[in-house]
Design a protein around this motif. Structure first.
Motif, PDB file in Angstrom:
ATOM      1  N   THR A   1       0.876  -1.168   0.000  1.00 56.72           N
ATOM      2  CA  THR A   1       0.000   0.000   0.000  1.00 56.72           C
ATOM      3  C   THR A   1       0.909   1.213   0.000  1.00 56.72           C
ATOM      4  O   THR A   1       1.810   1.301   0.811  1.00 56.72           O
ATOM      5  CB  THR A   1      -0.885   0.031   1.253  1.00 56.72           C
ATOM      6  N   VAL A   2       0.689   2.081  -0.916  1.00 59.69           N
ATOM      7  CA  VAL A   2       1.658   3.147  -1.121  1.00 59.69           C
ATOM      8  C   VAL A   2       1.022   4.517  -0.922  1.00 59.69           C
ATOM      9  O   VAL A   2      -0.144   4.746  -1.271  1.00 59.69           O
ATOM     10  CB  VAL A   2       2.242   3.007  -2.545  1.00 59.69           C
ATOM     11  N   ALA A   3       1.815   5.373  -0.351  1.00 62.86           N
ATOM     12  CA  ALA A   3       1.341   6.753  -0.185  1.00 62.86           C
ATOM     13  C   ALA A   3       1.383   7.469  -1.526  1.00 62.86           C
ATOM     14  O   ALA A   3       2.169   7.120  -2.396  1.00 62.86           O
ATOM     15  CB  ALA A   3       2.238   7.490   0.802  1.00 62.86           C
ATOM     16  N   THR A   4       0.557   8.405  -1.664  1.00 64.73           N
ATOM     17  CA  THR A   4       0.619   9.217  -2.878  1.00 64.73           C
ATOM     18  C   THR A   4       1.607  10.340  -2.648  1.00 64.73           C
ATOM     19  O   THR A   4       2.088  10.548  -1.551  1.00 64.73           O
ATOM     20  CB  THR A   4      -0.741   9.838  -3.152  1.00 64.73           C
ATOM     21  N   LYS A   5       1.901  11.033  -3.697  1.00 63.29           N
ATOM     22  CA  LYS A   5       2.782  12.202  -3.564  1.00 63.29           C
ATOM     23  C   LYS A   5       2.128  13.206  -2.627  1.00 63.29           C
ATOM     24  O   LYS A   5       0.903  13.316  -2.577  1.00 63.29           O
ATOM     25  CB  LYS A   5       2.953  12.891  -4.923  1.00 63.29           C
ATOM     26  N   ASP A   6       2.945  13.932  -1.919  1.00 60.25           N
ATOM     27  CA  ASP A   6       2.410  14.978  -1.057  1.00 60.25           C
ATOM     28  C   ASP A   6       1.787  16.080  -1.906  1.00 60.25           C
ATOM     29  O   ASP A   6       2.338  16.477  -2.922  1.00 60.25           O
ATOM     30  CB  ASP A   6       3.542  15.608  -0.232  1.00 60.25           C
TER      31      ASP A   6
ATOM     32  N   VAL B   1      -2.283  26.423  -3.077  1.00 58.48           N
ATOM     33  CA  VAL B   1      -3.716  26.165  -3.066  1.00 58.48           C
ATOM     34  C   VAL B   1      -4.288  25.847  -4.440  1.00 58.48           C
ATOM     35  O   VAL B   1      -5.447  25.470  -4.562  1.00 58.48           O
ATOM     36  CB  VAL B   1      -4.491  27.373  -2.498  1.00 58.48           C
ATOM     37  N   ALA B   2      -3.456  25.997  -5.436  1.00 59.41           N
ATOM     38  CA  ALA B   2      -4.023  25.948  -6.779  1.00 59.41           C
ATOM     39  C   ALA B   2      -4.230  24.547  -7.333  1.00 59.41           C
ATOM     40  O   ALA B   2      -4.770  24.380  -8.405  1.00 59.41           O
ATOM     41  CB  ALA B   2      -3.135  26.729  -7.728  1.00 59.41           C
ATOM     42  N   TYR B   3      -3.785  23.520  -6.572  1.00 60.33           N
ATOM     43  CA  TYR B   3      -3.877  22.193  -7.173  1.00 60.33           C
ATOM     44  C   TYR B   3      -5.332  21.777  -7.318  1.00 60.33           C
ATOM     45  O   TYR B   3      -6.167  22.074  -6.491  1.00 60.33           O
ATOM     46  CB  TYR B   3      -3.079  21.169  -6.364  1.00 60.33           C
ATOM     47  N   SER B   4      -5.595  21.088  -8.388  1.00 57.83           N
ATOM     48  CA  SER B   4      -6.994  20.710  -8.592  1.00 57.83           C
ATOM     49  C   SER B   4      -7.091  19.488  -9.484  1.00 57.83           C
ATOM     50  O   SER B   4      -8.126  19.209 -10.047  1.00 57.83           O
ATOM     51  CB  SER B   4      -7.761  21.874  -9.209  1.00 57.83           C
ATOM     52  N   THR B   5      -5.995  18.727  -9.630  1.00 58.19           N
ATOM     53  CA  THR B   5      -6.057  17.505 -10.436  1.00 58.19           C
ATOM     54  C   THR B   5      -5.949  16.290  -9.531  1.00 58.19           C
ATOM     55  O   THR B   5      -5.769  16.410  -8.314  1.00 58.19           O
ATOM     56  CB  THR B   5      -4.913  17.450 -11.464  1.00 58.19           C
ATOM     57  N   LEU B   6      -6.033  15.119 -10.153  1.00 55.52           N
ATOM     58  CA  LEU B   6      -5.961  13.871  -9.382  1.00 55.52           C
ATOM     59  C   LEU B   6      -4.552  13.559  -8.907  1.00 55.52           C
ATOM     60  O   LEU B   6      -4.341  12.627  -8.135  1.00 55.52           O
ATOM     61  CB  LEU B   6      -6.464  12.708 -10.245  1.00 55.52           C
ATOM     62  N   GLU B   7      -3.575  14.347  -9.404  1.00 49.56           N
ATOM     63  CA  GLU B   7      -2.165  14.144  -9.081  1.00 49.56           C
ATOM     64  C   GLU B   7      -1.946  13.876  -7.595  1.00 49.56           C
ATOM     65  O   GLU B   7      -1.165  13.034  -7.196  1.00 49.56           O
ATOM     66  CB  GLU B   7      -1.394  15.394  -9.489  1.00 49.56           C
TER      67      GLU B   7
ATOM     68  N   LEU C   1      -8.622   6.790 -14.762  1.00 55.96           N
ATOM     69  CA  LEU C   1      -8.474   8.210 -15.155  1.00 55.96           C
ATOM     70  C   LEU C   1      -7.010   8.609 -15.114  1.00 55.96           C
ATOM     71  O   LEU C   1      -6.287   8.227 -14.188  1.00 55.96           O
ATOM     72  CB  LEU C   1      -9.270   9.098 -14.195  1.00 55.96           C
ATOM     73  N   PRO C   2      -6.536   9.366 -16.100  1.00 58.73           N
ATOM     74  CA  PRO C   2      -5.157   9.850 -16.059  1.00 58.73           C
ATOM     75  C   PRO C   2      -4.974  10.829 -14.891  1.00 58.73           C
ATOM     76  O   PRO C   2      -5.926  11.537 -14.530  1.00 58.73           O
ATOM     77  CB  PRO C   2      -4.967  10.571 -17.401  1.00 58.73           C
ATOM     78  N   SER C   3      -3.792  10.862 -14.327  1.00 64.51           N
ATOM     79  CA  SER C   3      -3.568  11.628 -13.096  1.00 64.51           C
ATOM     80  C   SER C   3      -3.687  13.141 -13.299  1.00 64.51           C
ATOM     81  O   SER C   3      -3.819  13.883 -12.342  1.00 64.51           O
ATOM     82  CB  SER C   3      -2.201  11.308 -12.506  1.00 64.51           C
ATOM     83  N   ASP C   4      -3.647  13.584 -14.563  1.00 63.68           N
ATOM     84  CA  ASP C   4      -3.784  15.035 -14.753  1.00 63.68           C
ATOM     85  C   ASP C   4      -5.235  15.454 -15.009  1.00 63.68           C
ATOM     86  O   ASP C   4      -5.490  16.608 -15.351  1.00 63.68           O
ATOM     87  CB  ASP C   4      -2.850  15.544 -15.858  1.00 63.68           C
TER      88      ASP C   4
END
Lengths: 127, 646
Positions: B26-31, B36-42, B122-125
């Motif tokens: 089980t892996v953590a996702t990127k921090d 505040v502007a992030y809004s993708t699945l990244e 879904l693609p991460s972007d």
């Protein structure tokens, strides 16, 4: 595409013709009043028209109206001094798709012509 | 505040040995960045627990018991992606009759039998918004199922819970609203959005409220808000333009030039009804928001440009003042110095008298006589200013005279009447100050000009050098201003005139010359009709007598209209016993037959002043006239005893 330049001043007509270098524009016609403009319009069916508002014989507004009713759609740019807002509004209401104020710089004219060509393409004014 | 949507699952679960194949973790996702502007699945947290093909249902069950937050596992056959078993699907499977018996001992992949819907990847972007939409697009039974995110760079999968996505979306919306509010509260421009019916949307920047001085704009149309503030023409133009703005066929850039609200003046009522309306200047800019087929909304940016406009006006006024100053210098340079000095000293005196009036104690008002004498003083000064062609003085004095006239006519004088003349008085004071400064500058100029190198180049002011030339100039000037033609003819030079009476002659002759031009000399067509030379003639003569000077001033104009004089005199209640009474009536205070008051003559002051000055000097004046032909004045002045002896 064909462009018809309507203006009673030879200087302005020449200035417009000289500065029109859009690759889509293959032929440029000139007319010095509304009546002459309609004659050329019915012979050549230009897709693009630049139109002065104050001219002898048939004026710009009358000419606009006639072109709108002709059944040959064209994208029309009014190139005129902004003497009266009312006339400008009327021109737009009668089918002009934009307004370029005299005096204009070559850059302003080129930008406006690009807009006009794009408008003609997007609105499916014949090709 | 942190804009992060975080649900970090950082620990790597040690998986049972029985999970033999694949990358079982089980892996953590990127921090998520603090930005505040992030809004993708990244940065949406997810799980990369991967099972091999031989992991059993029981092992999977243990995994879910140990990690209740695990939304599901990803199944791989070697490197080939097989599918996802969600926690919900696992429990549903084993809850069936004999579920445990069927699935515990068998490979977990069996649970995927009969699952027909393809796994959502879904693609991460992808944006959070898109992801929500895609998830909600799934068949109703699957809406709450986890979905896979494929990393844009590595191609790796992670499994994300739909609930997590909703949480992210909610936080993002809250964040956006907050940002929007911050923006709308802090931008210095007025921003608002109007819809196709020109109605103002609920969100508008704080400044908009300040600009329009109200905060109830929501759902009003822009023209409704502006209606009480702008004139009808502008409002109609704006209304037309708004219609044009929503016409998608028009070209954005090419309808900007006809924006009628690029700069408009808005009048706001003043809280005090006695005060004038306040005028603000606004600049409107319109940006059209296009959908594919139409203009859905128009973003309106409103700037309060009042300060800018006022500054520009001030600048213009300063420039005009500088220009006036220059004109003043030019005028002063043209005036003969002794006349100018005489004028300026009297001008100063009059201003001082008025200044004293303002110092009167509260409740005390000036006497009628004071006002009357002041009025006559101002009137005379105005005449002289006109004569010297000091147009600034003439104009300002005319205004002051107007106000004094009103005060003279008022039945009761109050302090408010005095207040009314204050602005004119201040203008004149300023003028006086300007002249002082101008003189100082001229003095410096004179000094500079005296240096050897420039002596030759110093300009000599061209202007009247004395009374005779002054009269000549005045007649020429008035001819032009009145549209008449007249010539001044005299053989006299200033040196011929009696020096001891120069002041009084100056005053008298100027009045007479002005009267001749206004009342006497007719327009050319009238003269021609009367059989006269179309050019009028004004003459000045001096005859010497043993004990007195005789000065004759004459014009070949209308002559005195004795009928008019008689009726006017009777109107004023004069007694007209003799012919002489009638002649002298024209010298009575307040007498004038002119129909109109102009800045040249006609207020009924003038000849009475002449008479006063003349009597003071021991002289007399006698009019001779023939109606329609001429008018002459014989002025008699005593010689001093020394002159008589000589």
């Amino acid at each position: 595409m064909k462009l018809l330049v309507v203006d009673d001043s030879l200087i302005i007509r020449s200035a417009i013709e000289r500065n029109v270098r859009h690759p889509e524009i293959k032929q440029v016609f000139q007319a010095e009043n509304g009546v002459a403009a309609l004659q050329v319009f019915y012979e050549q069916h230009p897709e693009l028209v630049t139109m002065d508002l104050t001219m002898p014989h048939l004026d710009g507004i009358g000419c606009l109206q006639e072109i709108q009713n002709s059944g040959f759609p064209a994208s029309i740019l009014v190139i005129s001094a902004l003497n009266s807002h009312r006339t400008a509004m009327e021109a737009v209401a009668r089918g002009a798709c934009g307004f370029l104020v005299k005096p204009f710089t070559p850059t302003e004219l080129i930008e406006a012509m690009n807009d006009l060509v794009l408008h003609a393409q997007e609105n499916g004014v014949r090709s | 505040m942190s804009g992060r949507v975080t649900h970090p699952v950082k620990d790597t679960t040690q998986l049972d040995n029985s999970l033999r194949q694949g990358k079982n973790q089980t892996v953590a996702t990127k921090d998520a960045p603090d930005d505040v502007a992030y809004s993708t699945l990244e940065h949406l947290p997810g799980f990369t627990t991967i099972l091999g093909m031989d992991a059993t249902g029981e092992e999977l069950g243990r995994l879910f018991t140990e990690q209740p937050v695990l939304p599901g596992v990803i199944l791989f056959d070697q490197d080939r992606f097989i599918g996802v078993i969600s926690q919900a699907h696992y429990y549903k499977s084993i809850s069936r009759v004999f579920g445990r018996e069927i699935y515990y001992r068998r490979p977990a992949v069996v649970m995927l039998d009969g699952v027909t819907d393809p796994q959502l990847i879904l693609p991460s972007d992808s944006s959070i918004q898109t992801a929500v939409e895609k998830c909600l697009d799934r068949p109703a039974d699957f809406v709450y199922e986890p979905f896979l995110v494929q990393d844009r760079l590595t191609g790796g999968y992670r499994l994300c819970a739909f609930q997590m996505l909703l949480l992210a979306s909610t936080q993002l919306t809250a964040l956006r609203n907050q940002q929007m509010e911050q923006i709308l509260n802090s931008v210095t421009d007025g921003l608002l959005v109007i819809d196709k019916n020109f109605r103002i949307g609920g969100e508008y920047s704080k400044i908009v409220g300040k600009i329009f001085e109200r905060n109830d704009l929501r759902d009003l149309t822009l023209t409704e808000v502006l209606e009480p503030l702008i004139d009808n023409t502008t409002r109609e133009q704006l209304q037309d333009y708004l219609k044009i703005l929503f016409d998608p066929k028009l070209i954005d850039r090419l309808i900007k030039p006809i924006n009628p609200a690029k700069q408009i003046a808005a009048r706001f009522p003043s809280p005090d009804p006695l005060q004038e309306q306040r005028v603000k200047h606004f600049a409107f800019n319109f940006e059209r928001i296009r959908t594919q087929t139409e203009i859905s909304q128009v973003l309106v940016r409103i700037e309060d440009i009042t300060q800018r406009i006022n500054l520009a006006k001030e600048l213009e006024q300063q420039e005009a003042a500088a220009e006036d100053r220059l004109q003043l210098v030019m005028q002063i340079l043209q005036v003969e110095p002794s006349s100018l000095n005489r004028f300026l000293s009297r001008f100063g005196e009059a201003l001082d008298v008025i200044g004293k009036l303002f110092e009167l104690p509260e409740g005390l008002s000036p006497s009628r006589e004071t006002i009357h004498s002041l009025f006559r003083q101002v009137h005379t000064l105005k005449g002289e200013a006109s004569l010297l062609q000091l147009t600034f003085h003439e104009r300002a004095l005319h205004q002051l005279e107007d106000q004094l006239e009103k005060m003279r006519a008022a039945s009761q004088l109050g302090t408010s009447d005095l207040a009314a003349i204050r602005p004119s008085w201040e203008t004149l004071q300023k003028l006086s100050e300007q002249i002082r400064q101008t003189f100082d500058q001229l003095k410096n100029f004179g000094t500079a000009a005296k240096t050897p190198a420039t002596t030759a180049a110093a300009p000599v002011p061209a202007g009247p050098t004395g009374l005779v030339e002054t009269l000549s100039r005045m007649i020429t000037d008035l001819s032009e201003r009145l549209g008449k033609s007249a010539t001044f003819h005299t053989a006299l030079k200033d040196s011929d005139l009696p020096t001891e009476h120069m002041d009084v002659l100056h005053e008298i002759l100027i009045h007479l010359a002005r009267n001749s031009m206004v009342h006497g000399i007719e327009k050319a067509d009238v003269r021609t009709a009367r059989g006269k030379n179309p050019h009028g003639l004004i003459q000045l003569e001096l005859r010497s007598h043993p004990d007195y000077h005789e000065v004759i001033f004459q014009d070949d104009g209308n002559g005195l209209d004795y009928d008019k004089i008689r009726s006017r005199a009777e109107q004023l209640g004069f007694s007209l016993a003799t012919e002489e009474d009638l002649r002298q009536a024209i010298f009575a205070p307040g007498f004038s037959t002119a129909d109109k008051v102009t800045d040249i003559a006609g207020r009924g002051v003038g000849l009475d002043i002449i008479l006063n000055s003349l009597q003071t000097a021991g002289g007399r004046i006698i009019p001779y006239s023939q109606a329609g032909a001429y008018c002459a004045f014989q002025i008699l002045l005593p010689k001093t005893s020394a002159q008589v002896v000589a």
